[in-house]
Design a protein around this motif. Structure first.
Motif, PDB file in Angstrom:
ATOM      1  N   SER A 104      44.542  43.747  44.850  1.00 11.32           N
ATOM      2  CA  SER A 104      43.643  43.873  43.693  1.00 11.32           C
ATOM      3  C   SER A 104      42.581  42.767  43.659  1.00 11.32           C
ATOM      4  O   SER A 104      41.559  42.911  42.997  1.00 11.32           O
ATOM      5  CB  SER A 104      44.442  43.877  42.393  1.00 11.32           C
ATOM      6  OG  SER A 104      45.170  42.671  42.265  1.00 11.32           O
ATOM      7  N   PHE A 105      42.800  41.678  44.369  1.00 16.50           N
ATOM      8  CA  PHE A 105      41.837  40.572  44.397  1.00 16.50           C
ATOM      9  C   PHE A 105      40.853  40.675  45.562  1.00 16.50           C
ATOM     10  O   PHE A 105      39.933  39.877  45.664  1.00 16.50           O
ATOM     11  CB  PHE A 105      42.566  39.220  44.506  1.00 16.50           C
ATOM     12  CG  PHE A 105      43.521  38.961  43.391  1.00 16.50           C
ATOM     13  CD1 PHE A 105      43.084  38.792  42.088  1.00 16.50           C
ATOM     14  CD2 PHE A 105      44.883  38.889  43.652  1.00 16.50           C
ATOM     15  CE1 PHE A 105      43.982  38.545  41.059  1.00 16.50           C
ATOM     16  CE2 PHE A 105      45.787  38.642  42.634  1.00 16.50           C
ATOM     17  CZ  PHE A 105      45.335  38.477  41.328  1.00 16.50           C
ATOM     18  N   LEU A 106      41.058  41.610  46.438  1.00 12.38           N
ATOM     19  CA  LEU A 106      40.252  41.697  47.660  1.00 12.38           C
ATOM     20  C   LEU A 106      39.103  42.678  47.499  1.00 12.38           C
ATOM     21  O   LEU A 106      39.238  43.712  46.834  1.00 12.38           O
ATOM     22  CB  LEU A 106      41.134  42.102  48.838  1.00 12.38           C
ATOM     23  CG  LEU A 106      42.321  41.180  49.118  1.00 12.38           C
ATOM     24  CD1 LEU A 106      43.181  41.752  50.230  1.00 12.38           C
ATOM     25  CD2 LEU A 106      41.870  39.778  49.461  1.00 12.38           C
ATOM     26  N   ASP A 107      37.990  42.358  48.131  1.00 14.47           N
ATOM     27  CA  ASP A 107      36.828  43.237  48.120  1.00 14.47           C
ATOM     28  C   ASP A 107      37.108  44.396  49.077  1.00 14.47           C
ATOM     29  O   ASP A 107      37.263  44.193  50.285  1.00 14.47           O
ATOM     30  CB  ASP A 107      35.594  42.449  48.560  1.00 14.47           C
ATOM     31  CG  ASP A 107      34.320  43.285  48.544  1.00 14.47           C
ATOM     32  OD1 ASP A 107      34.394  44.528  48.487  1.00 14.47           O
ATOM     33  OD2 ASP A 107      33.238  42.673  48.599  1.00 14.47           O
ATOM     34  N   LYS A 108      37.156  45.585  48.533  1.00 17.25           N
ATOM     35  CA  LYS A 108      37.533  46.769  49.318  1.00 17.25           C
ATOM     36  C   LYS A 108      36.556  47.033  50.463  1.00 17.25           C
ATOM     37  O   LYS A 108      36.951  47.469  51.534  1.00 17.25           O
ATOM     38  CB  LYS A 108      37.639  48.017  48.431  1.00 17.25           C
ATOM     39  CG  LYS A 108      38.530  47.883  47.190  1.00 17.25           C
ATOM     40  CD  LYS A 108      39.889  47.316  47.482  1.00 17.25           C
ATOM     41  CE  LYS A 108      40.755  47.215  46.276  1.00 17.25           C
ATOM     42  NZ  LYS A 108      40.862  45.963  45.601  1.00 17.25           N
TER      43      LYS A 108
END
Length: 182
Positions: A104-108
C-alpha cells in the motif's frame, strides 16, 4: 545447520579438499541454496574441533594440501541433521513477501515493471529447471526430486506474481473510475 549438513553429506561421498567442497557447493547446490562459500575453512576447522571430520595433510613437491574425511561421529551428525531438516517447521522465506506487506506504500507504476521483470526471471528459471530435469532423466531419483521440487516452487511463485500484477491493474482501474466520478 545447512552448511554443516552439506559439508558432511559431500564428505560422506568421498574425502575432499576445502576447494573441492567449495566447488561442489557452487556448482551443484548453488542453484538450490544461497550458501556462502567465501569462508569454507572456518566451518571446516570448527567441525574438525567437534570431531565430525578429520584433516589429512598431503605433501606433494613441497605443497601442503588438506584433505577432509568424515568421522563416525560425523556420520551420526549427518543423519541427525538430515532428520532435523526433514521435520523442520521453518517456513520457506521468499523475499517477495516483505514488499507485499508494504504494498500500500509503494507506487504501483514503479513496481509493475519490477514485477514483470520478476515474472520473466521466473520464466527463465522454469525453462532452466525443465531442461535440467530432462538432462537428469537417468540420474539418481534424489536429484530428480530436488529439481522437481524447485520447478514446482518456481511455477507457483510465477503464477502468484502474475496474480499480483492482475490485482494491481484491477485496483488501478477502480481508482481511475473513482476519480472520474468525483
Amino acid at each position: 545447520m545447512i552448511q554443516k549438513l552439506i559439508i558432511l553429506g559431500f564428505l560422506k561421498q568421498n574425502a575432499a579438499t576445502g576447494y573441492d567442497i567449495k566447488k561442489f557447493i557452487r556448482k551443484e547446490l548453488g542453484v538450490f541454496s544461497e550458501l556462502d562459500t567465501s569462508s569454507i575453512y572456518y566451518p571446516l576447522k570448527k567441525m574438525e574441533q567437534e570431531k565430525l571430520i578429520k584433516k589429512e595433510v598431503l605433501r606433494k613437491f613441497n605443497i601442503k594440501k588438506y584433505v577432509y574425511h568424515i568421522t563416525p561421529k560425523g556420520e551420526k551428525e549427518f543423519l541427525n541433521l538430515c532428520a532435523q531438516a526433514l521435520i523442520s517447521k521453518k517456513r520457506p522465506f521468499i523475499e517477495l513477501d516483505i514488499p507485499l506487506y508494504f504494498l500500500s506504500f509503494l507506487d504501483k507504476k514503479e513496481i509493475m515493471p519490477l514485477l514483470r521483470l520478476r515474472s520473466r526471471f521466473l520464466d527463465n528459471v522454469e525453462k532452466w529447471l525443465i531442461s535440467k530435469r530432462k538432462e537428469l532423466k537417468n540420474s539418481p531419483y534424489n536429484l530428480i526430486l530436488l529439481v522437481e521440487h524447485h520447478l514446482k516452487l518456481a511455477m507457483a511463485e510465477k503464477e502468484f506474481v502474475r496474480e499480483i500484477i492482475a490485482f494491481i491493474k484491477k485496483e488501478s482501474r477502480i481508482k481511475k473510475k473513482e476519480k472520474v466520478y468525483v
